[in-house]
Scaffold this motif. Sequence first.
Motif: not given
Ligand code: PHE
Length: 369
Positions: A93-94, A115, A118, A217, A241
């Motif tokens: 989570g960003s 992942s 942001n 989410y 995502d």
């Molecule tokens: N990209 C999301 C974030 O920054 C996190 C995430 C990445 C969730 C990939 C699910 C799969 O909050």
Amino acid sequence: CERKGRAAVGDGLPPVLKIGVYMPMTGDTATFGTSSMGGIRLATEQRNAAGGIRGSRIELILEDDRGQPEEAKTVVTRLVTREKVIAVLGEVGSARSIVAASVCQQKRVPMLTPSSTNEKVTRKGDFIFRVCFIDPFQGEAAAKFAVQDLKLRRAAIITDVKNDYSVGLTKSFRESFTRLGGTVVIEKNYQAGDASFNAQLTGIREAGVDFIYAPGYYGDVGQIIKQARELGIRVPFIGGDGWDSPDLWRGGKEALDGCFITNHYSVDNPDPRVQAFIAAYRQRYGDTPDALAALAYDGAQVLYAAIERANSTDGEKIRDALAATRDFPGVTGTISLDANRNAVKPAVILELRDGSYHYRTTIHPSSDQ
Ligand code: PHE
């Protein structure tokens, strides 16, 4: 490729290399943590089995931040100051990564998020890296797909207003969608954990839109879509995502049929490297890896390759080696880090049908990005 005069055990490295990991192992986004750890553990076990990093063994030290930014700050401070880890992997989570990045930058310990998409995360400074694309691109990819592939013109947006990720994606989607000729007819907000979305959804129903963009989410989004169907809203939802979780389907599979998300990887990708990863992951855990697992697997490997090249536990040397990452063959694509320490990679569009994700198309970053 092997470097000349391969070092004896240790070399510039101590026998054990401590890597800190902070993830949401419990809380509202716990599947993000579980999947990410699956990828990190697999990469680490494979690497240690193959001799570690120049003969040094990698040891993971995991902290659960429960998905809370304040807790992320606390546990990452502990990893860096007490455990003296040489680098940090996390979060998903960003909002959590943004907070922890400030700590790592200040302590000059390299942090790599597999992942967090942001934009603000890697802006925290030159010790902060990621192996995924960023949300200005992810939002644009969703807008392009809606307009060009689905030919949809009238959008509603529903945003998790206290979540940096959701707010950032809404902004980039809105800008791109409008630029491409679409109209955002109505925008509604919620906060993670809300129980009822009735007021927002009733407003959206009255507005009469072609689709609803919901960059949140999985826990909330699953509820939002379930409640939307109960209110008779039949149009597709498009998300990002953040929907990617086995728990997305908890509210019922049918509600999600015909929805789409932007994501980092597809299990349908026939590339032998991707299929070998999926097979190894299944053998290890009895489960199919989602995008989090795949990104974390890549992220850990990119970090280990950088430590090997740095041949040092020094934060600045590892930072410089990470910054030099080019053409790393990941399972989520080829990873080259740009001057802002972000990976530039395509996004896949997945269609949700019958309780699973189906590859639909790939959106490439435009050259001006
Ligand atoms: N990209 C999301 C974030 O920054 C996190 C995430 C990445 C969730 C990939 C699910 C799969 O909050």
